[in-house]
Write a protein that holds these residues in place. Structure first.
Motif, short mmCIF file in Angstrom:
data_model
loop_
_atom_site.label_atom_id
_atom_site.label_comp_id
_atom_site.label_asym_id
_atom_site.label_seq_id
_atom_site.Cartn_x
_atom_site.Cartn_y
_atom_site.Cartn_z
N THR A 1 2.81 1.85 -3.33
CA THR A 1 1.89 2.11 -4.36
C THR A 1 1.30 3.21 -4.57
O THR A 1 0.70 4.35 -5.12
CB THR A 1 0.73 0.75 -4.80
OG1 THR A 1 0.15 1.05 -3.56
CG2 THR A 1 0.74 -0.29 -5.54
N GLY A 2 1.39 3.65 -3.15
CA GLY A 2 0.44 4.85 -2.65
C GLY A 2 1.68 5.98 -3.00
O GLY A 2 1.81 7.31 -3.57
N ALA B 1 0.90 -1.08 0.15
CA ALA B 1 0.04 -0.19 0.08
C ALA B 1 0.98 1.84 0.55
O ALA B 1 0.58 2.18 -1.28
CB ALA B 1 -1.06 0.05 1.86
N PHE B 2 2.07 1.49 1.16
CA PHE B 2 2.72 2.68 1.48
C PHE B 2 3.50 2.69 -0.23
O PHE B 2 3.20 3.72 -1.06
CB PHE B 2 3.81 2.19 2.30
CG PHE B 2 3.22 2.86 3.00
CD1 PHE B 2 3.33 3.87 3.61
CD2 PHE B 2 2.36 1.66 4.58
CE1 PHE B 2 2.92 4.87 4.88
CE2 PHE B 2 1.91 2.79 5.33
CZ PHE B 2 1.77 3.99 5.80
N PHE C 1 -1.61 4.59 -6.59
CA PHE C 1 -3.77 4.83 -6.05
C PHE C 1 -3.13 6.21 -5.05
O PHE C 1 -2.35 6.10 -4.66
CB PHE C 1 -3.22 4.07 -4.87
CG PHE C 1 -3.64 2.69 -5.27
CD1 PHE C 1 -4.60 1.67 -6.03
CD2 PHE C 1 -2.86 1.19 -5.32
CE1 PHE C 1 -4.81 0.91 -6.80
CE2 PHE C 1 -3.03 -0.37 -5.72
CZ PHE C 1 -4.42 -0.01 -6.49
#
Lengths: 249, 284
Positions: free
Chosen positions: B278-279, B275-276, B284
């Motif tokens: 791709t963020g 998540a970190f 995202f």
């Protein structure tokens, strides 16, 4: 509001205590992140946040169960702390940034509580030897203390002394971190789904998974509609298979 | 329909145990079974304490009483809400008739299978399905979600009473009844199919927030004039495979658990890292 009074911390500590001890006894599921999150939300004055944090943690826990006394992340404590800290102003992102690490760290205390309680059964052995029913009763009833206190004390201290400072730290965090937490929140339900699917015969019944996906993603059916089709689909499948088996025999 | 108290009379006549003692034992078991749960003998102390109202009546002699208490202090662990009530009910019936010697084998024989059945019903079939509905409602801002979870807890609790009396009335016969149960496997299969389809719908529904803000700029010549067109990646994806990202992430997590045999904590940490990353790169 920058921090909480000792009373709020005390009430939340008691909530955590009751949640785990009720779970040991009659169940009642006060320890479910969703339930305890909303109650915490009511206490700190932000029900919506309690719903969101509780729901996100519940989704992560979908396939988790304390099989045979196994330890799993303590989503109850996570939901209480996350909701309490988030309600100070940081909202969902700050709440999840606290709730998820707290849920994981609390597994250590769960193990501690389960280990410490061993003391009581050894004492109960001695009382039994003497036929001392009162002693045995006391040992059994006191057994809840390590369980309850390993939740109540961290919650009390973290909410009373920690919520303000934690909130300050979160406010000072860079944008990339908060954005990462936000993406984490949307991504983590995948863990719950994956754990759940791991227990299901995906290879045998994958077709039903696809049907459900198509009903929602392409046909835009509301989720209750999907559930009704699933209900009918399962009944139909078993009926057809039943008549097939009869035809063969 | 027979009332839960049927059969109490015959059992009660053979010993000094009254229906009140039986009820007292049942409530002790329902409310406190795991209060003293520990790694060494797990639910043993709770089981013994719950049995005390019966033991005290059946063995007025102190040495015999101590013997009976010790018998129940041996290792015991099963599913507390679905598994243990019928086992406890059956052993209460046996202890009431001074047939305590048969208790050990009954407990040991049933606690394993009942743990499996109970944990499957609660942890795999019912709770996840109710939880996913409840969470979806809660994310939409409805208090009905948490209410559903709480009511489910109440239902399990209420079920412990009839389950206890089921075991109490059947006694030793419980073993034969559980073995060769065709109904259970049918219900399990039905619930599995239902669950698969609902999960298929819930993945894109609950993770609908996982969309990409990426856009592509493309210069095209329209009637000899160069104009820049903006294409949002998500719009294009929606036309081909809506909810592609939720499906990919669930697939990845499933692969890590199923094939790589990673523990949930490691999958969780991997997802946070993903998540970190791709963020940070703007996906995202």
């Amino acid at each position: 509001m920058a921090s909480y009074s000792i009373w709020i911390a005390l009430v939340l500590g008691i909530l955590a205590y009751l949640g785990i001890v009720l779970n040991l006894g009659p169940g009642l599921w006060l320890q479910e992140a969703l339930v305890v999150g909303v109650i915490t939300g009511l206490i700190v004055g932000n029900v919506h946040l309690g719903l969101t944090i509780g729901a996100t943690l519940t989704l992560m826990s979908l396939g988790m169960w304390t099989y045979g006394g196994a330890t799993m992340p303590d989503f109850m404590t996570g939901a209480i702390l996350g909701t309490a800290v988030g309600a100070l102003g940081g909202g969902e992102t700050a709440g999840l940034a606290v709730a998820i690490p707290a849920s994981i760290l609390m597994t250590q205390l769960d193990v501690l509580g389960r280990a410490v309680t061993t003391v009581f059964i050894h004492a109960a052995d001695k009382y039994t030897e003497r036929g001392d029913i009162r002693g045995v009763t006391l040992m059994h009833l006191l057994g809840q203390l390590p369980w309850g206190l390993t939740r109540a004390i961290p919650v009390f201290i973290a909410v009373w002394l920690g919520a303000g400072p934690i909130q300050h730290i979160i406010n000072a965090l860079p944008h990339w971190f908060m954005h990462g937490m936000q993406v984490t929140g949307t991504m983590l339900p995948a863990l719950g789904f994956a754990l759940l699917l791991n227990q299901m015969p995906v290879k045998k019944h994958w077709a039903f998974l696809v049907i459900g996906y198509v009903l929602y993603a392409y046909l835009k059916l509301p989720i209750i509609g999907v559930a009704l089709v699933a209900l009918a689909g399962a009944a139909l499948y078993l009926k057809l298979r039943g008549s097939e088996a009869r035809a063969e025999s | 329909m027979p009332s839960p108290e049927d059969g109490l009379e015959q059992v009660a006549e053979t010993a000094a145990v009254t229906p009140k003692d039986v009820r007292s034992a049942m409530w002790r078991h329902i409310i406190t079974l795991q209060w003293s749960w520990n790694y060494e003998r797990m639910q043993a102390l709770g089981y013994m304490w719950s049995m005390l109202p019966i033991i005290k009546k059946v063995y007025p002699n102190k040495d015999e009483m101590i013997g009976a208490m010790k018998r129940h202090l041996t290792f015991y662990n099963t599913n507390p809400q679905i598994g243990s009530p019928p086992i406890f009910g059956a052993t209460v019936a046996l202890e009431s008739q001074k047939m305590g010697d048969a208790v050990d084998s009954l407990k040991i024989g049933l606690m394993g299978p009942f743990a499996g059945i109970g944990d499957t019903i609660q942890g795999v079939l019912v709770r996840p399905m109710v939880a996913v509905f409840a969470a979806a409602l809660a994310l939409a801002g409805s208090w009905v979600g948490p209410a559903m979870m709480f009511v489910l807890g109440l239902i399990w609790c209420a079920l412990m009473v009839p389950l206890f009396y089921l075991g109490y009335r059947r006694g030793v016969g419980l073993v034969d009844e559980v073995a060769g149960e065709g109904v259970l496997s049918k219900v399990t299969e039905w619930a599995t199919i239902f669950g698969m389809m609902v999960v298929g719908g819930f993945v894109p529904s609950i993770m609908s927030g996982l969309t990409t803000p990426l856009q592509f700029h493309k210069t095209v010549e329209v009637a000899g004039k160069a104009t820049t067109k903006t294409i949002a990646l998500q719009d294009t994806l929606n036309q081909i495979l809506p909810s592609l990202f939720p499906v990919l992430v669930v697939g990845l997590a499933f692969w890590m658990i199923h094939k790589l045999k990673l523990s949930p904590i490691w999958v969780l940490l991997s997802l946070v890292a993903l998540a970190f990353i791709t963020g940070a790169i703007g996906l995202f």
